[in-house]
Design an enzyme around this catalytic site. Structure first.
Site: not given
Length: 402
Positions: A137, A224, A253
């Site tokens: 994702f 990532d 984040k």
């Protein structure tokens, strides 16, 4: 309480894009939050791995108040001094070269994909291809959605962007087979620990093998670290456990402890691909976000939060394993530090609501994986509290006939 005080929250004028729980938060402190009706929750979700320092951290709040009173936004027409401060901090902790700042993980991943394509074009490759992974994702823009390995979130948004080769996790031979003889491959792109895909870690040996393959083929290794980075596993970046270094590393984040921020850290091979006019952002790198990033890293180091994530995470996982592993209905417990997934043998989305009813915030991802990504300030006592609330809920759920 009167009826108004206990009313169920609703958002009729907000686009219906989320399957929300009937809860609205009011305020938080440390690892606890309270909803508008005054109910208290232990936060084991941290805004989905965002609230690194918990809520209302006594060092972060005054720093952000100070920045808001000075300058929230200027423009990337001008230098933003804390961009350089935060970039240097990230370069020093990653061993890489330079940083591009944006406002989210999606934007960071989108920039990484653009870097890879331009890297290919600069080498004379007209149609660059990027290796991506099953269950990945990377975001919900058309390009990052195309790189994502989840047909459910892709459904209804075709045609997807071309130029991706998809392979399974932790299988170096499958990667070699999928790319052999293909001159268009320019990069390999993955999460060190998949978050939305079910807390699926890449094995250390596999990471080392992919690094070696990228070196041999002159590909970019793009990792990532949006969810698993920024100290969550006990090191700054999860790939560091394998002793490797990527060429491109998207972050977001936890980097700003709740203030929207994204970053792409580049190593020598990728540091000069973008030139003026190739990429940009309006909000990325604004003074407020940069102050949040600088203060987050400073406080993390002052308070030893990498060590805390490793210690408390090992304690929490140990408690969960002792209680659950080997029990019928429990497939696996995996992850590292304060990023833990409990995989059950059946869809368990109802546990999100049941845990909230019992005063615990968490999420269920990949249909059957309970995900715990609490603030990195969580204590062992709070980890024990997570277990005290969660274990009976899991036991009751597994005892139900479905």
């Amino acid at each position: 309480m009167n009826a108004a005080a206990t009313a169920v929250p609703s958002s009729p004028h907000v686009m219906n894009t989320y399957g929300r729980l009937p809860i609205a938060m009011s305020h938080g402190r440390g690892c606890r939050v309270w909803d508008v009706n005054g109910k208290e929750y232990l936060d084991a979700l941290a805004g989905i791995a965002v609230n690194t320092l918990g809520h209302a951290h006594p060092k972060l709040v005054p720093a952000l108040q100070d920045q808001v009173a000075k300058l929230i936004h200027s423009s990337n027409y001008y230098h933003v001094p804390n961009q350089e401060v935060l970039a240097r901090m990230l370069v020093e902790r990653s061993g890489m070269t330079n940083v591009f700042f944006c406002s989210s993980g999606l934007e960071a991943n989108e920039a990484a994909l653009k870097l890879a394509r331009k890297y290919g074009h600069d080498k004379g490759i007209e149609r660059p291809e990027i290796v991506v992974y099953e269950k990945a994702f990377h975001g919900r823009s058309i390009a990052t959605l195309s790189a994502t390995g989840n047909p459910k979130v892709q459904a209804g948004f075709g045609p997807l962007v071309e130029g991706f080769i998809r392979v399974p996790l932790n299988d170096i031979e499958a990667l070699k087979k999928a790319t052999v003889g293909n001159p268009n491959v320019v990069a390999v792109f993955f999460e060190t620990i998949q978050g939305e895909g079910g807390v699926n870690p890449m094995r250390a040996q596999y990471l080392q093998d992919v690094r070696a393959l990228c070196d041999a083929q002159d590909w970019l290794l793009m990792i990532d670290e949006v969810q698993c980075g920024m100290g969550r596993t006990g090191k700054w970046f999860a790939h560091q456990w394998a002793g490797i270094q990527p060429d491109v590393m998207p972050l977001a984040k936890g980097l700003g402890s709740g203030v929207p921020i994204g970053a792409v850290v580049a190593g020598p091979k990728a540091a000069n691909i973008f030139q003026p006019g190739n990429h940009g952002t309006t909000f990325g790198g604004n003074p407020l976000a940069m102050r949040a990033g600088v203060e987050t890293i400073r406080i993390m180091e002052e308070e030893g939060l990498l060590e805390n994530a490793a210690t408390v995470g090992a304690h929490l996982r140990g408690r969960l394993e002792a209680a659950l592993l080997g029990k019928p209905g429990v497939n696996d417990i995996r992850g590292q530090g304060l990023m833990i997934g409990i995989e059950l043998d059946k869809p368990c989305g109802v546990i999100t609501q049941r845990a909230a009813d019992a005063g615990l915030l968490l999420s269920v991802t990949a249909d059957s994986v309970i995900r715990l990504v609490p603030p990195l300030i969580m204590t062992t006592a709070e980890a024990d509290e997570v277990c005290a609330i969660l274990l009976p809920i899991i036991a009751a759920f597994l005892a139900e006939n479905t």
